[in-house]
Design an enzyme around this catalytic site. Structure first.
Site, PDB file in Angstrom:
ATOM      1  CB  CYS A 149     -15.074  22.232 -17.342  1.00 26.25           C
ATOM      2  SG  CYS A 149     -15.572  21.912 -19.060  1.00 26.25           S
ATOM      3  CG  ASP A 150     -18.365  25.257 -20.598  1.00 29.49           C
ATOM      4  OD1 ASP A 150     -18.110  24.134 -20.151  1.00 29.49           O
ATOM      5  OD2 ASP A 150     -19.015  25.431 -21.638  1.00 29.49           O
ATOM      6  CB  ALA A 151     -17.507  28.144 -14.691  1.00 30.95           C
TER       7      ALA A 151
END
Length: 367
Positions: A149-151
């Site tokens: 999800c950080d992407a």
């Protein structure tokens, strides 16, 4: 010697508390104060670098530094960004296929829009061409581009910013394709939060994938990355872009969930659904949430009466985590889950970036 060090730490802590106490809560929302603290925080971080300039951590910091420059018009901040870009020839980091390694390109594009020097975005364009043309390089397996999800903070704003800058809608559509793949994989529609990656989605009876209270792990900073990324996408997408409503709806859905799990001190805990296991507020995730919610109010996507109290509480709490030098503390270290310890002396460049982004929107609020 050890006793002397302890005494010095205590004296410094008292001084920091006293300095903060001299500011009333009302003062913290004055434009002059916000600009001043943003300059101080940026200056401290520039003097205390960490990681390669092009690392994802600095992608977040320099996004905040650019926001600080836009807010304060500090010539020193602008020069520092330009000097770094020139030093590294405006080249992304090592991996053309990895979202983390193009996060710094957000700042490259923002600066290019001011300077209009083609060499400032040519390496970004070349890297994204490879990224869009080739599959993720895993032996024998083709995986989705953005599987964590950080992407969604690192890469989508780069694609969308470049699409708008170049007048090429293909970048917008590619972003939409990759973003939705990640959404389908990681977004929990019941909790309205993103899991960190597939390991936190699949059924796993091991205790390491569940919190002490039996809830699933949804960490603050991971969802902070997503909310920050959504803001930076929505800032760029044209109002009539045919797929814009997906991002607006997701933003509002997550915002509603987030204010329901904000803690009384104004911060969010490292693990959003098990705050009791994490007594200290986590500043990087909280900073991104403050940024996103304030932006939502300023751009009339969020109801002011509902969300302003949450933003105000968070901004006050964030400022309590800035010491007299301008260092932002209570930042969770690098990691894939919320379980690493941190305290008032824990800092990271992305925590500074999140604070600066928050300040850039709080200053625009009409209270």
């Amino acid at each position: 010697m050890k006793t002397s060090s302890i005494v010095l730490v205590l004296i410094f802590s008292i001084i920091s508390v006293t300095v903060f106490a001299q500011k009333t809560e009302k003062d913290l929302f004055k434009k002059r104060y916000i600009k001043g603290v943003m300059v101080k925080v940026t200056d401290w971080q520039l003097k205390n670098p960490k990681h390669d300039f092009r690392d994802w951590t600095n992608g977040a910091f320099y996004a905040g530094a650019f926001a600080a420059w836009k807010t304060t018009k500090s010539k020193d901040i602008y020069k520092a960004m330009m000097d770094k870009g020139n030093e590294y020839n405006w080249v992304p980091y090592k991996r053309w296929y990895h979202a983390d390694d193009i996060a710094i390109c957000q700042t490259y594009i923002d600066l290019y829009r001011k300077e209009k020097r083609r060499e400032m975005i040519r390496p970004t364009m070349d890297t994204l061409a490879l990224f869009m043309e080739r599959p993720y390089p895993v032996k024998g397996i083709e995986v989705i581009k953005w599987w964590w999800c950080d992407a969604l903070f690192m890469a989508p704003p780069v694609l969308v910013k470049l699409g708008i800058t170049a007048g090429n809608e293909e970048y917008l559509d590619k972003n939409d394709e990759y973003f939705r793949e990640c959404y389908d994989l990681l977004y929990n529609k019941e909790e309205c939060l993103f899991a960190r990656d597939l390991n936190y989605v699949i059924k796993n009876d091991g205790k390491d994938r569940w919190e002490a209270n039996g809830k699933r792990i949804f960490w603050s900073r991971g969802n902070g990355w997503v909310m920050g990324g959504l803001v930076r996408i929505l800032e760029e997408l044209p109002a009539d872009y045919r797929k814009r409503s997906f991002y607006e709806d997701l933003f509002k859905e997550m915002a509603a969930k987030l204010i329901s799990v904000q803690q009384r001190d104004g911060l969010w805990r490292a693990s959003l659904l098990d705050p009791e296991s994490y007594p200290g507020g986590e500043v990087s995730g909280s900073g991104f949430f403050c940024y996103a919610l304030a932006w939502g109010i300023n751009n009339k996507l969020l109801d002011k009466a509902t969300y302003l109290p949450a933003v105000e509480k968070c901004w006050i709490a964030l400022n309590r985590c800035v010491n007299d030098e301008g260092r932002v503390g209570w930042v969770q270290p690098v990691g894939a889950d919320p379980r690493k310890n941190f305290d008032a002396n824990s800092w990271e460049v992305y925590g500074t970036g999140a604070f600066l982004l928050a300040g850039s929107e709080v200053i625009k609020l009409k209270r």
